[in-house]
Write an enzyme that holds these catalytic residues in place. Structure first.
Site, PDB file in Angstrom:
ATOM      1  N   LEU A 125       0.838  -1.203   0.000  1.00 27.32           N
ATOM      2  CA  LEU A 125       0.000   0.000   0.000  1.00 27.32           C
ATOM      3  C   LEU A 125       0.869   1.248   0.000  1.00 27.32           C
ATOM      4  CD1 LEU A 125      -2.974   1.093   0.323  1.00 27.32           C
ATOM      5  CD2 LEU A 125      -2.467   1.240   2.768  1.00 27.32           C
ATOM      6  N   HIS A 229       5.193   2.359  12.051  1.00 27.17           N
ATOM      7  CA  HIS A 229       5.855   3.578  11.550  1.00 27.17           C
ATOM      8  C   HIS A 229       4.845   4.724  11.502  1.00 27.17           C
ATOM      9  CE1 HIS A 229       7.886   6.298   8.744  1.00 27.17           C
ATOM     10  NE2 HIS A 229       8.998   5.611   8.972  1.00 27.17           N
TER      11      HIS A 229
END
Length: 347
Positions: A125, A229
Site C-alpha cells: 500500500l 511507523h
C-alpha cells in the site's frame, strides 16, 4: 476522479516514478525495475488464471482519470509462504519461578514462527504524498476488501497485513540495530531490499532458531515491538476499523505488527451488498444527496474497478451518478457492489 483498477503492463514507468518516494521499510515495493516488471507480469498472470496459487499477486493501482496519472498502488498476495518459508516473530512469555526462593518472573520472548503460512496478505500500500487528502487513502486501502468480498473463493480463510515498523528518517531501525545486525552484519535498508527482491533464503540460514529474550534487547528496541511507523499509522487505523487485530506476530526485521482477521469477519466483506443499476443520473450524486459516501465497484474480475460516490439504494436496485458509472464501466442493468466507506455508517 480517482479509481482503483488492476495494474497493466504499461503502468511500469509511472510505477517506477511512484516507488521512488516509498523510502525504507516497504519491502514489497523496492525501487527495482526488474522486480516491479515481474510483479506486474505476475499480476497479469493471476488475473488471467494462469498463475499457480503460490505465485498469485493481485496488484492494483489508483489512477487519477482526469490526468491519466498513476498515484497509488496496493496488492493482495493470494497465499504467503507456499513457495518459500514465511517468517515472523510470535511474541510470547516464559515464566521462571522458585517457590523456595519466593521468585516468580515473567520474561517476554520472541519465537521464530511460520504461523501465517497459506494466509492471504494485504500488501504494497502506497499513495503519492500529494494525494494523501480527503478519502483517497481509505479508498486505496479498502478497495482490496471490495475485491475480496466479490471473489471470496479465490482467497484464504485467514487474511494478514504486515505493517511497516518504526525506523527514523535515515532508515535506521532500533529493533534491527539491537537484534538483526548481530546475525546479518548489514544495514537494515540492505536486508530489507534483499527481502523485497526475493532473496529470503538468508533469513533461514542466519536467524537464530531458539526463543529470544526480548528483555536482552535495548530499551529502544523493546519499545518498538509491535509498533507502527508514523507514516503507516493511518493505514493501521483503517484496517482496525474493518476488524483487523494485532495477535502478537511481528516482522523479524523491524518488529512491525502483523494485523490479522478471518476473511468472513472483515466488516466490508460482511456488509457489502450487490445491486442492479436501475438508473444513472446526470447530476453528481455527491452534491445531490446526503447519503453516506460509498465504496462502489463493478463485479468483473479482469476489468475490476472501484471508486467513491453516493447512491440511492432501494431493495435490489441502486441509482448511481454518471461519473461513477463511467469510472466503473457500468450502465443500467449491470450489477455493482456497494458498502459505506465508514464502518460506523453501515447497517
Amino acid at each position: 476522479m480517482v479509481v482503483v483498477r488492476p495494474i497493466r503492463a504499461n503502468d511500469l514507468a509511472p510505477l517506477l516514478a511512484l516507488v521512488r518516494d516509498t523510502g525504507v521499510g516497504l519491502t514489497t515495493l523496492p525501487n527495482n525495475e526488474g522486480l516491479l516488471r515481474g510483479r506486474i507480469e505476475a499480476s497479469i498472470a493471476t488475473f488471467s488464471g494462469t498463475a499457480e496459487k503460490a505465485d498469485e499477486q493481485w496488484v492494483f493501482v489508483m489512477e487519477d482519470t482526469t490526468q491519466n496519472k498513476i498515484v497509488g498502488i496496493c496488492a493482495i498476495a493470494g497465499a504467503v509462504g507456499l513457495r518459500e518459508p514465511w517468517y515472523s516473530y510470535r511474541v510470547g512469555t516464559v515464566v521462571h519461578a522458585s517457590r523456595e526462593l519466593g521468585i516468580f518472573t515473567r520474561t517476554p520472548t520472541l519465537f521464530l514462527s511460520n504461523d501465517h503460512t497459506g494466509a492471504s496478505e494485504l500488501c504494497s500500500l502506497f499513495l503519492a504524498p500529494e494525494y494523501r487528502v480527503g478519502r483517497n487513502g481509505a479508498l486505496l486501502s479498502k478497495s482490496r476488501l471490495m475485491f475480496m468480498a466479490q471473489f471470496r473463493e479465490r482467497f484464504s480463510p485467514k487474511v494478514i497485513a504486515e505493517l511497516r515498523g518504526v525506523s527514523d528518517e535515515s532508515g535506521r531501525s532500533p529493533f534491527w540495530e539491537s537484534l538483526g545486525r548481530h546475525f546479518f552484519s548489514m544495514d537494515f535498508a540492505e536486508a530489507d531490499y534483499l527481502t523485497g527482491i526475493g532473496k529470503k533464503s538468508f533469513v533461514a540460514e542466519l536467524m537464530p532458531k531458539h526463543p529470544l529474550y526480548s528483555s536482552f534487547l535495548s530499551k529502544e528496541a523493546q519499545a518498538v515491538i509491535g509498533e507502527t511507523h508514523e507514516m503507516t499509522r493511518p493505514a493501521r487505523r483503517l484496517l482496525e476499523q474493518e476488524g483487523f487485530r494485532f495477535e502478537g506476530h511481528v516482522d523479524i526485521f523491524d518488529a512491525g505488527p502483523a494485523l490479522e482477521s478471518d476473511l468472513v469477519d472483515i466488516d466490508a466483506v460482511q456488509k457489502s451488498t450487490t445491486h442492479a443499476v436501475a438508473a444513472v443520473t446526470e447530476a453528481s450524486a455527491d452534491s445531490a444527496s446526503a447519503a453516506p459516501l460509498m465504496l462502489i465497484s463493478n463485479v468483473h474480475l479482469a476489468e475490476f474497478r472501484v471508486g467513491l460516490g453516493r447512491c440511492q439504494i432501494s431493495d435490489d436496485n441502486v441509482v448511481i451518478s454518471a461519473d461513477i458509472a463511467k469510472a466503473l464501466g457500468v450502465m443500467v442493468g449491470d450489477t455493482v457492489r456497494v458498502v459505506a466507506l465508514s464502518p460506523s455508517e453501515r447497517a
